[in-house]
Scaffold this active site. Sequence first.
Site, PDB file in Angstrom:
ATOM      1  N   ASN A 123     -30.146 -28.068  12.420  1.00 14.47           N
ATOM      2  CA  ASN A 123     -29.471 -26.948  11.771  1.00 14.47           C
ATOM      3  C   ASN A 123     -28.457 -26.345  12.751  1.00 14.47           C
ATOM      4  OD1 ASN A 123     -28.758 -24.672  10.340  1.00 14.47           O
ATOM      5  ND2 ASN A 123     -30.738 -23.651  10.545  1.00 14.47           N
ATOM      6  N   LEU A 124     -27.183 -26.439  12.405  1.00 14.19           N
ATOM      7  CA  LEU A 124     -26.149 -25.925  13.308  1.00 14.19           C
ATOM      8  C   LEU A 124     -25.946 -24.421  13.177  1.00 14.19           C
ATOM      9  CD1 LEU A 124     -23.454 -28.754  13.092  1.00 14.19           C
ATOM     10  CD2 LEU A 124     -25.443 -28.553  14.602  1.00 14.19           C
ATOM     11  N   LYS A 125     -26.601 -23.803  12.188  1.00 10.55           N
ATOM     12  CA  LYS A 125     -26.489 -22.352  11.964  1.00 10.55           C
ATOM     13  C   LYS A 125     -25.015 -21.951  11.978  1.00 10.55           C
ATOM     14  CE  LYS A 125     -31.143 -21.415  13.613  1.00 10.55           C
ATOM     15  NZ  LYS A 125     -32.015 -20.477  14.346  1.00 10.55           N
ATOM     16  N   HIS A 153     -34.823 -20.439   4.808  1.00 11.63           N
ATOM     17  CA  HIS A 153     -34.919 -20.330   6.266  1.00 11.63           C
ATOM     18  C   HIS A 153     -35.180 -18.873   6.634  1.00 11.63           C
ATOM     19  CE1 HIS A 153     -33.627 -20.279  10.490  1.00 11.63           C
ATOM     20  NE2 HIS A 153     -33.923 -21.564  10.498  1.00 11.63           N
ATOM     21  N   GLU A 160     -42.245 -22.621  10.329  1.00 12.12           N
ATOM     22  CA  GLU A 160     -41.444 -22.057  11.412  1.00 12.12           C
ATOM     23  C   GLU A 160     -41.822 -20.610  11.666  1.00 12.12           C
ATOM     24  OE1 GLU A 160     -37.194 -23.752  12.279  1.00 12.12           O
ATOM     25  OE2 GLU A 160     -37.181 -22.614  10.432  1.00 12.12           O
ATOM     26  N   ILE A 181     -38.474 -19.019  16.933  1.00  9.53           N
ATOM     27  CA  ILE A 181     -37.184 -19.647  16.691  1.00  9.53           C
ATOM     28  C   ILE A 181     -36.208 -19.277  17.799  1.00  9.53           C
ATOM     29  CG2 ILE A 181     -35.192 -19.702  15.149  1.00  9.53           C
ATOM     30  CD1 ILE A 181     -37.107 -19.364  12.814  1.00  9.53           C
ATOM     31  N   GLY A 241     -38.484 -23.835  18.148  1.00 13.46           N
ATOM     32  CA  GLY A 241     -38.633 -24.181  19.557  1.00 13.46           C
ATOM     33  C   GLY A 241     -38.611 -25.653  19.884  1.00 13.46           C
ATOM     34  N   ALA A 281     -32.525 -26.458  16.086  1.00  2.85           N
ATOM     35  CA  ALA A 281     -31.159 -25.947  16.049  1.00  2.85           C
ATOM     36  C   ALA A 281     -30.568 -25.898  17.453  1.00  2.85           C
ATOM     37  CB  ALA A 281     -31.127 -24.568  15.397  1.00  2.85           C
ATOM     38  N   SER A 282     -30.929 -24.861  18.222  1.00  6.25           N
ATOM     39  CA  SER A 282     -30.260 -24.610  19.495  1.00  6.25           C
ATOM     40  C   SER A 282     -30.443 -25.747  20.493  1.00  6.25           C
ATOM     41  CB  SER A 282     -30.752 -23.293  20.105  1.00  6.25           C
ATOM     42  OG  SER A 282     -32.154 -23.294  20.277  1.00  6.25           O
TER      43      SER A 282
END
EC number: 5.3.1.1
Length: 215
Positions: free
Chosen positions: A6-8, A85, A133, A138, A173, A194-195
């Site tokens: 997920n690139l958010k 989400h 999640e 997150i 995470g 994501a991150s």
Amino acid sequence: MFVLVNLKAYPCDPVAVAEAAADVAAETDTTIAVAPQAADLAAVAETGATTYAQDVSPVEHGSHTGSTLAERAAANGATGTLLNHSECRRKLADIDAGLDAAERADLDTVVCANNPEQIAAAAALGPDAVAVEPPELIGTGTPVSQADPDIVEDAVAAAEAVDPSVDVYCGAGISTGDDLEAAGDLGATGVLLASGVAKADDPRAALEDLVAPLA
């Protein structure tokens, strides 16, 4: 093992991440999906990467300014979508309507939830997959599989009790191959992150490390 990145709204290059995902997926025979901003769906899909919308709205064609219509997400290359989400929460009725919208557009669906009880409720709506999640983890870099492995196992059991055909993914995470392997050991059939990729200096290297246990 299914991997959904997920690139958010991170300041990354969605095409570069998608190209890396497509390459690593081909090299490892792994499914790696990328969920960019809606405006970038077509560009990401053109790379050949499996492309997911970050959300589709619980609406049909009509007067819905600002909504993301499932049919338009599909027309721009999406083959699936996230729903609910933790940063885009919806009421249960709207999740159900979002699933209906995704079904109209032939999109695969992943419904996110905070805990096993919510996982059971989400699974009862009939998505293709649910993702557990805990929101407090997150973006922390601390994987739920380490911080609270019971929640993953309990989520798997909760979904199984409601509908054994619904896959369970592990999010929050996740960033390394060890995290992916731990999620699989706990019963998850995929991971949501994501991150760990979107903020990485080298997204390709991050993805290669992530899927190394699957090579």
